[in-house]
Design an enzyme around this catalytic site. Sequence first.
Site, short mmCIF file in Angstrom:
data_model
loop_
_atom_site.label_atom_id
_atom_site.label_comp_id
_atom_site.label_asym_id
_atom_site.label_seq_id
_atom_site.Cartn_x
_atom_site.Cartn_y
_atom_site.Cartn_z
N CYS A 2 40.83 33.30 26.12
CA CYS A 2 40.20 32.18 25.40
C CYS A 2 39.91 32.62 23.97
O CYS A 2 38.84 32.35 23.44
CB CYS A 2 38.95 31.70 26.12
SG CYS A 2 37.66 32.93 26.24
N ALA B 236 37.61 37.23 37.80
CA ALA B 236 37.38 35.90 38.38
C ALA B 236 36.08 35.20 38.02
O ALA B 236 36.03 33.97 38.09
CB ALA B 236 37.50 35.98 39.89
N ALA B 237 35.00 35.93 37.69
CA ALA B 237 33.71 35.23 37.49
C ALA B 237 33.72 34.41 36.19
O ALA B 237 34.31 34.85 35.20
CB ALA B 237 32.58 36.25 37.43
N ASP C 71 42.89 36.41 33.79
CA ASP C 71 42.18 35.61 32.78
C ASP C 71 41.32 36.64 32.05
O ASP C 71 40.16 36.86 32.38
CB ASP C 71 41.33 34.55 33.49
CG ASP C 71 40.64 33.62 32.51
OD1 ASP C 71 41.02 33.60 31.33
OD2 ASP C 71 39.72 32.90 32.94
N GLU D 246 35.93 40.43 40.76
CA GLU D 246 35.16 40.52 39.52
C GLU D 246 34.58 41.92 39.43
O GLU D 246 33.74 42.30 40.25
CB GLU D 246 34.05 39.46 39.49
CG GLU D 246 33.05 39.62 38.37
CD GLU D 246 33.67 39.71 36.98
OE1 GLU D 246 34.50 38.87 36.60
OE2 GLU D 246 33.32 40.67 36.25
N GLY E 148 34.50 31.75 38.15
CA GLY E 148 35.29 31.20 39.26
C GLY E 148 36.17 30.00 38.93
O GLY E 148 36.86 29.48 39.81
N GLY E 149 36.17 29.56 37.67
CA GLY E 149 36.94 28.36 37.31
C GLY E 149 38.43 28.48 37.62
O GLY E 149 39.03 27.60 38.24
N LYS E 150 39.05 29.61 37.20
CA LYS E 150 40.50 29.74 37.43
C LYS E 150 40.80 29.94 38.92
O LYS E 150 41.82 29.49 39.41
CB LYS E 150 41.10 30.90 36.62
CG LYS E 150 40.86 30.86 35.14
CD LYS E 150 41.42 29.63 34.49
CE LYS E 150 41.23 29.67 32.98
NZ LYS E 150 39.93 30.14 32.47
N ARG F 88 28.07 40.03 37.71
CA ARG F 88 28.72 38.71 37.63
C ARG F 88 29.27 38.24 38.98
O ARG F 88 29.76 37.11 39.10
CB ARG F 88 29.84 38.75 36.58
CG ARG F 88 29.29 38.87 35.15
CD ARG F 88 30.38 39.05 34.11
NE ARG F 88 31.34 37.96 34.02
CZ ARG F 88 31.16 36.83 33.35
NH1 ARG F 88 30.04 36.61 32.71
NH2 ARG F 88 32.11 35.90 33.32
N1 SAM Z 1 38.41 33.57 35.21
C1 SAM Z 1 37.03 33.23 34.92
C2 SAM Z 1 36.87 31.74 35.06
O1 SAM Z 1 37.82 30.99 34.84
O2 SAM Z 1 35.75 31.29 35.41
C3 SAM Z 1 36.63 33.74 33.54
C4 SAM Z 1 36.95 35.18 33.34
S1 SAM Z 1 36.34 35.88 31.86
C5 SAM Z 1 37.41 35.25 30.67
C6 SAM Z 1 36.89 37.54 32.02
C7 SAM Z 1 36.26 38.30 33.16
O3 SAM Z 1 36.82 39.62 33.18
C8 SAM Z 1 34.77 38.47 33.06
O4 SAM Z 1 34.14 37.99 34.22
C9 SAM Z 1 34.56 39.96 32.92
O5 SAM Z 1 33.41 40.45 33.58
C10 SAM Z 1 35.81 40.53 33.57
N2 SAM Z 1 36.15 41.89 33.11
C11 SAM Z 1 35.55 42.65 32.16
N3 SAM Z 1 36.12 43.86 32.07
C12 SAM Z 1 37.11 43.87 32.97
C13 SAM Z 1 38.07 44.85 33.36
N4 SAM Z 1 38.13 46.03 32.77
N5 SAM Z 1 38.92 44.52 34.35
C14 SAM Z 1 38.90 43.31 34.93
N6 SAM Z 1 38.03 42.35 34.59
C15 SAM Z 1 37.14 42.63 33.63
#
Ligand code: SAM
Length: 317
Positions: free
Chosen positions: A230, A110-111, A177, A132, A113-115, A137
Amino acid sequence: MSKLLTKLSLKLWSDPQQQQAFVQSLTDPQPLHPCIAWVAEPLDEIPFQRITPLPWQLPFVDRLALDERPGKHFLHQQGVYYCLDFSSVFAATTLTPIDPRPKIVLDLCAAPGGKSLLAWRLLQPHLLISNEVIGKRVGMLISSLKRCQIRPVWVLSADPAILADNIPISADVVLVDAPCTGQSLLAKGESAPGCFHPVAIQHNARRQRRILANASQLVVPGGYLAYMTCTFSDAENERVCTWFTRRFPSFVPQTVAPLLGFQSHLTDMPCYRMWPQSGLGAGAFTMLFRNTQKAKSRSPDLNSWLDNNYRWCSDQL
Ligand code: SAM
């Protein structure tokens, strides 16, 4: 980097013009229109110059003239809107077929937090759970949710495997995400070291498969799983979806009508892509699945587990 980027462009496109446009959008990024999502109804008088919305654009989203700086306006600090790349809006549009209104939406990655915000605004769940896993984060996630006064929301910081073990069959909608190589960062003029390297791509694809496998355990029968990234490599996107549909056949791909014009040319499945050369946003991939398993009862332990494990919440349950 450029050799690997060229190689990826040849893999993604057979048309040399598209190959060149794709490479150019990442090596010579052009300014993108700033984009905001209104947390409540838009103000009567909007202090920004907006551009004409696209037909599929979510109604609480505005794209702004290139010289606007909404992140620097005091209304941003007041949580009136959230600034994001238009690709995030594109990816969240995959949630539009979801019906009925979900009780619980769980955003697994989630971090910042946009989605979470877009899902909350679009689906108006009875409860949003934003998770998260990376501890450092979590602060930025909580601060976005607080600033925009999103509620009711509970924030967790757990590996998806822990959630799958402890609160299986608990969410009507699970959002993944996924962490990815982040190739689209280049279209925003940011850096993404190693993002085209095959080792990084394979590492991320494996991690995405693991997250999706755990996510599948969290979705209630009849519920939805939305996957998005992304990045552009097909190994992280279409091929992860192919793997997922084979491994979890009860999860059926869903068509997203507003995104039909963005069908990926790399598959027959309803996978949607915003390419960076479109100039609309930095780029994104998205796909929606519905869990067609027969009725199973929801996790009875959800409330007590949340109570014992949450990092922050807007209101007590
Ligand atoms: N959804 C967020 C937004 O829209 O603001 C952006 C998310 S970013 C693309 C992917 C997130 O997945 C990061 O915050 C990262 O720390 C987290 N992440 C990293 N490894 C992960 C794991 N093994 N399981 C779940 N989340 C993970």
